[in-house]
Design a protein around this motif. Structure first.
Motif, PDB file in Angstrom:
ATOM      1  N   ALA A 157       0.832  -1.209   0.000  1.00 55.68           N
ATOM      2  CA  ALA A 157       0.000   0.000   0.000  1.00 55.68           C
ATOM      3  C   ALA A 157       0.865   1.257   0.000  1.00 55.68           C
ATOM      4  O   ALA A 157       0.507   2.264  -0.639  1.00 55.68           O
ATOM      5  CB  ALA A 157      -0.926  -0.005   1.216  1.00 55.68           C
ATOM      6  N   ALA A 158       1.997   1.217   0.700  1.00 51.92           N
ATOM      7  CA  ALA A 158       2.896   2.376   0.711  1.00 51.92           C
ATOM      8  C   ALA A 158       3.429   2.658  -0.686  1.00 51.92           C
ATOM      9  O   ALA A 158       3.554   3.823  -1.096  1.00 51.92           O
ATOM     10  CB  ALA A 158       4.045   2.124   1.687  1.00 51.92           C
ATOM     11  N   HIS A 159       3.736   1.609  -1.439  1.00 56.22           N
ATOM     12  CA  HIS A 159       4.161   1.780  -2.831  1.00 56.22           C
ATOM     13  C   HIS A 159       3.024   2.329  -3.685  1.00 56.22           C
ATOM     14  O   HIS A 159       3.207   3.261  -4.477  1.00 56.22           O
ATOM     15  CB  HIS A 159       4.631   0.443  -3.418  1.00 56.22           C
ATOM     16  N   ALA A 160       1.846   1.725  -3.537  1.00 56.48           N
ATOM     17  CA  ALA A 160       0.701   2.128  -4.361  1.00 56.48           C
ATOM     18  C   ALA A 160       0.351   3.592  -4.142  1.00 56.48           C
ATOM     19  O   ALA A 160      -0.065   4.283  -5.088  1.00 56.48           O
ATOM     20  CB  ALA A 160      -0.491   1.230  -4.045  1.00 56.48           C
ATOM     21  N   ALA A 161       0.516   4.074  -2.914  1.00 59.45           N
ATOM     22  CA  ALA A 161       0.207   5.476  -2.622  1.00 59.45           C
ATOM     23  C   ALA A 161       1.101   6.430  -3.397  1.00 59.45           C
ATOM     24  O   ALA A 161       0.750   7.590  -3.631  1.00 59.45           O
ATOM     25  CB  ALA A 161       0.344   5.738  -1.124  1.00 59.45           C
ATOM     26  N   GLU A 162       2.263   5.941  -3.833  1.00 58.33           N
ATOM     27  CA  GLU A 162       3.194   6.742  -4.632  1.00 58.33           C
ATOM     28  C   GLU A 162       3.131   6.370  -6.114  1.00 58.33           C
ATOM     29  O   GLU A 162       3.987   6.782  -6.894  1.00 58.33           O
ATOM     30  CB  GLU A 162       4.625   6.545  -4.116  1.00 58.33           C
ATOM     31  N   ASP A 193      10.846   1.446  12.887  1.00 60.83           N
ATOM     32  CA  ASP A 193      10.839   2.426  11.812  1.00 60.83           C
ATOM     33  C   ASP A 193      10.948   1.673  10.491  1.00 60.83           C
ATOM     34  O   ASP A 193      11.200   0.459  10.475  1.00 60.83           O
ATOM     35  CB  ASP A 193      11.981   3.435  11.967  1.00 60.83           C
ATOM     36  N   PRO A 194      10.748   2.353   9.359  1.00 59.34           N
ATOM     37  CA  PRO A 194      10.785   1.650   8.065  1.00 59.34           C
ATOM     38  C   PRO A 194      12.100   0.928   7.793  1.00 59.34           C
ATOM     39  O   PRO A 194      12.104  -0.176   7.241  1.00 59.34           O
ATOM     40  CB  PRO A 194      10.543   2.779   7.059  1.00 59.34           C
ATOM     41  N   MET A 195      13.228   1.537   8.157  1.00 59.69           N
ATOM     42  CA  MET A 195      14.508   0.905   7.886  1.00 59.69           C
ATOM     43  C   MET A 195      14.692  -0.375   8.708  1.00 59.69           C
ATOM     44  O   MET A 195      15.371  -1.308   8.274  1.00 59.69           O
ATOM     45  CB  MET A 195      15.653   1.877   8.153  1.00 59.69           C
ATOM     46  N   ALA A 196      14.087  -0.426   9.890  1.00 55.58           N
ATOM     47  CA  ALA A 196      14.170  -1.643  10.702  1.00 55.58           C
ATOM     48  C   ALA A 196      13.485  -2.794   9.969  1.00 55.58           C
ATOM     49  O   ALA A 196      13.950  -3.943  10.029  1.00 55.58           O
ATOM     50  CB  ALA A 196      13.533  -1.420  12.058  1.00 55.58           C
ATOM     51  N   PHE A 197      12.389  -2.508   9.283  1.00 55.97           N
ATOM     52  CA  PHE A 197      11.705  -3.536   8.489  1.00 55.97           C
ATOM     53  C   PHE A 197      12.610  -4.044   7.376  1.00 55.97           C
ATOM     54  O   PHE A 197      12.771  -5.262   7.195  1.00 55.97           O
ATOM     55  CB  PHE A 197      10.418  -2.949   7.906  1.00 55.97           C
ATOM     56  N   LEU A 198      13.238  -3.125   6.641  1.00 56.11           N
ATOM     57  CA  LEU A 198      14.111  -3.532   5.541  1.00 56.11           C
ATOM     58  C   LEU A 198      15.338  -4.278   6.046  1.00 56.11           C
ATOM     59  O   LEU A 198      15.765  -5.275   5.450  1.00 56.11           O
ATOM     60  CB  LEU A 198      14.530  -2.308   4.732  1.00 56.11           C
ATOM     61  N   ARG A 199      15.903  -3.821   7.151  1.00 55.93           N
ATOM     62  CA  ARG A 199      17.066  -4.509   7.722  1.00 55.93           C
ATOM     63  C   ARG A 199      16.691  -5.922   8.166  1.00 55.93           C
ATOM     64  O   ARG A 199      17.475  -6.866   8.012  1.00 55.93           O
ATOM     65  CB  ARG A 199      17.636  -3.721   8.900  1.00 55.93           C
ATOM     66  N   GLY A 200      15.484  -6.070   8.706  1.00 58.59           N
ATOM     67  CA  GLY A 200      15.035  -7.379   9.149  1.00 58.59           C
ATOM     68  C   GLY A 200      14.894  -8.350   7.991  1.00 58.59           C
ATOM     69  O   GLY A 200      15.296  -9.513   8.091  1.00 58.59           O
ATOM     70  N   LEU A 201      14.332  -7.886   6.877  1.00 60.05           N
ATOM     71  CA  LEU A 201      14.204  -8.743   5.694  1.00 60.05           C
ATOM     72  C   LEU A 201      15.573  -9.203   5.208  1.00 60.05           C
ATOM     73  O   LEU A 201      15.772 -10.380   4.873  1.00 60.05           O
ATOM     74  CB  LEU A 201      13.483  -8.000   4.574  1.00 60.05           C
ATOM     75  N   LYS A 202      16.523  -8.267   5.169  1.00 57.42           N
ATOM     76  CA  LYS A 202      17.859  -8.616   4.700  1.00 57.42           C
ATOM     77  C   LYS A 202      18.534  -9.591   5.659  1.00 57.42           C
ATOM     78  O   LYS A 202      19.226 -10.529   5.236  1.00 57.42           O
ATOM     79  CB  LYS A 202      18.709  -7.358   4.544  1.00 57.42           C
ATOM     80  N   ALA A 203      18.313  -9.401   6.953  1.00 58.83           N
ATOM     81  CA  ALA A 203      18.970 -10.241   7.951  1.00 58.83           C
ATOM     82  C   ALA A 203      18.534 -11.702   7.848  1.00 58.83           C
ATOM     83  O   ALA A 203      19.305 -12.612   8.150  1.00 58.83           O
ATOM     84  CB  ALA A 203      18.689  -9.716   9.356  1.00 58.83           C
ATOM     85  N   ILE A 204      17.277 -11.929   7.401  1.00 57.93           N
ATOM     86  CA  ILE A 204      16.803 -13.310   7.300  1.00 57.93           C
ATOM     87  C   ILE A 204      16.858 -13.829   5.861  1.00 57.93           C
ATOM     88  O   ILE A 204      16.438 -14.955   5.581  1.00 57.93           O
ATOM     89  CB  ILE A 204      15.368 -13.468   7.858  1.00 57.93           C
ATOM     90  N   GLY A 205      17.350 -13.014   4.927  1.00 56.13           N
ATOM     91  CA  GLY A 205      17.497 -13.461   3.552  1.00 56.13           C
ATOM     92  C   GLY A 205      16.224 -13.415   2.744  1.00 56.13           C
ATOM     93  O   GLY A 205      16.128 -14.046   1.692  1.00 56.13           O
ATOM     94  N   ALA A 206      15.216 -12.665   3.212  1.00 54.93           N
ATOM     95  CA  ALA A 206      13.908 -12.653   2.547  1.00 54.93           C
ATOM     96  C   ALA A 206      13.681 -11.407   1.710  1.00 54.93           C
ATOM     97  O   ALA A 206      12.550 -11.026   1.435  1.00 54.93           O
ATOM     98  CB  ALA A 206      12.794 -12.780   3.591  1.00 54.93           C
ATOM     99  N   GLY A 226       8.380   6.924   3.801  1.00 55.72           N
ATOM    100  CA  GLY A 226       7.562   7.896   4.525  1.00 55.72           C
ATOM    101  C   GLY A 226       6.112   7.442   4.628  1.00 55.72           C
ATOM    102  O   GLY A 226       5.482   7.565   5.683  1.00 55.72           O
ATOM    103  N   ARG A 227       5.580   6.925   3.529  1.00 59.32           N
ATOM    104  CA  ARG A 227       4.212   6.408   3.538  1.00 59.32           C
ATOM    105  C   ARG A 227       4.079   5.232   4.504  1.00 59.32           C
ATOM    106  O   ARG A 227       3.092   5.107   5.233  1.00 59.32           O
ATOM    107  CB  ARG A 227       3.820   5.951   2.130  1.00 59.32           C
ATOM    108  N   PHE A 228       5.077   4.368   4.478  1.00 58.80           N
ATOM    109  CA  PHE A 228       5.054   3.191   5.346  1.00 58.80           C
ATOM    110  C   PHE A 228       5.103   3.615   6.810  1.00 58.80           C
ATOM    111  O   PHE A 228       4.425   3.030   7.659  1.00 58.80           O
ATOM    112  CB  PHE A 228       6.225   2.282   4.995  1.00 58.80           C
ATOM    113  N   ALA A 229       5.886   4.630   7.114  1.00 56.67           N
ATOM    114  CA  ALA A 229       5.967   5.134   8.487  1.00 56.67           C
ATOM    115  C   ALA A 229       4.614   5.674   8.932  1.00 56.67           C
ATOM    116  O   ALA A 229       4.204   5.482  10.087  1.00 56.67           O
ATOM    117  CB  ALA A 229       7.032   6.222   8.582  1.00 56.67           C
ATOM    118  N   GLN A 230       3.889   6.330   8.029  1.00 60.00           N
ATOM    119  CA  GLN A 230       2.571   6.874   8.365  1.00 60.00           C
ATOM    120  C   GLN A 230       1.584   5.774   8.736  1.00 60.00           C
ATOM    121  O   GLN A 230       0.659   5.997   9.515  1.00 60.00           O
ATOM    122  CB  GLN A 230       2.025   7.692   7.188  1.00 60.00           C
ATOM    123  N   SER A 231       1.783   4.573   8.187  1.00 59.06           N
ATOM    124  CA  SER A 231       0.868   3.466   8.464  1.00 59.06           C
ATOM    125  C   SER A 231       1.175   2.786   9.795  1.00 59.06           C
ATOM    126  O   SER A 231       0.450   1.883  10.212  1.00 59.06           O
ATOM    127  CB  SER A 231       0.939   2.429   7.339  1.00 59.06           C
TER     128      SER A 231
END
Length: 248
Positions: A157-162, A193-206, A226-231
């Motif tokens: 949804a954050a992508h779609a909003a942009e 925060d949004p970067m924590a989500f991205l770091r988590g995906l990378k940490a588990i290889g997903a 920014g959109r993702f943070a708003q959610s």
């Protein structure tokens, strides 16, 4: 699914901190083990695990008393070794590298075939489960968890909003698992925060994206974050449990 197989293998093989970040994966594995413990299995079942990862499900099944003779497999040799290191050697546990979708395991049939959050990376998960069911002994059970298309809705949804499309893989619709008894549960994970989500995906290889996905420009990524943070930085995992029982 449209993620190159070798890319998936490399991502998980080099996952820097799978155990430290895979909170949802651990919870799902423990819930699946509890379901499996309720099945009518022989006292010493022949067990095949597909996509063992670092051993969350393998360990959880041991905790609920599932013994027998095990063949524990993963597409990535590195994950097989991490699972072996976690559990230790045993006369009743064999470890092997296996492509669960296209490979063929040794010593079929099995009384139990299980997998936790691995088959969503298959090219055709419903067809693969149908093929696996052919490895079951009479009265045997196949029980796996996978991700449904309702996963990562907030990130999409954050992508779609942009006006953008997320590279998140297109998981198989629940309706396509026609040969299984299916149950669905949503697991929601909140990130700082949004970067924590991205770091988590990378940490588990997903972090692997669809093959034809075009990476975002720095500006697009900044606006999407920014959109993702708003959610609220919440991410939903639509966990689909599929169960097949072969007639006695």
């Amino acid at each position: 699914m449209n993620v190159p197989r070798e890319k998936v293998r490399r991502s998980f093989a080099t996952a820097p901190d799978y155990d430290g970040h895979a909170r949802v994966q651990r919870d799902v594995a423990e819930a699946l083990a509890a379901r499996i413990a309720m099945l009518d299995l022989p006292p010493s079942p022949r067990v095949l695990e597909i996509g063992c990862g670092t051993g969350f499900l393998t360990e959880a099944l041991g905790h609920v008393g599932i013994g027998g003779d095990w063949l524990i497999t993963d597409l990535a040799p590195e994950m097989v070794e991490r699972c072996r290191a976690r559990l230790g050697e045993s006369a009743h546990r064999r470890f092997a590298v296996l492509d669960g979708e296209y490979g063929t395991p040794e010593r079929a049939p099995f009384d139990l075939i299980c997998s936790s959050l691995a088959v969503q990376w298959f090219d055709d998960a419903p067809a693969a489960l149908s093929r696996m069911a052919g490895w079951l002994a009479p009265g045997g059970h196949l029980m796996v968890t996978t991700l449904g298309p309702g996963s990562f809705t907030e990130w999409r949804a954050a992508h779609a909003a942009e006006g953008l499309s997320a590279g998140t893989p297109a998981f198989a619709p629940v309706s396509t698992f026609r040969e299984c008894t299916v149950t669905i549960e949503n697991h929601v994970e909140r990130h700082e925060d949004p970067m924590a989500f991205l770091r988590g995906l990378k940490a588990i290889g997903a972090q692997s994206a669809e093959a034809d996905h075009r990476p975002l420009t720095p500006g697009q990524l900044r606006r999407t974050l920014g959109r993702f943070a708003q959610s609220g930085c919440e991410v939903t995992y639509e966990v689909v449990t599929c169960h097949v029982c072969r007639a006695s």
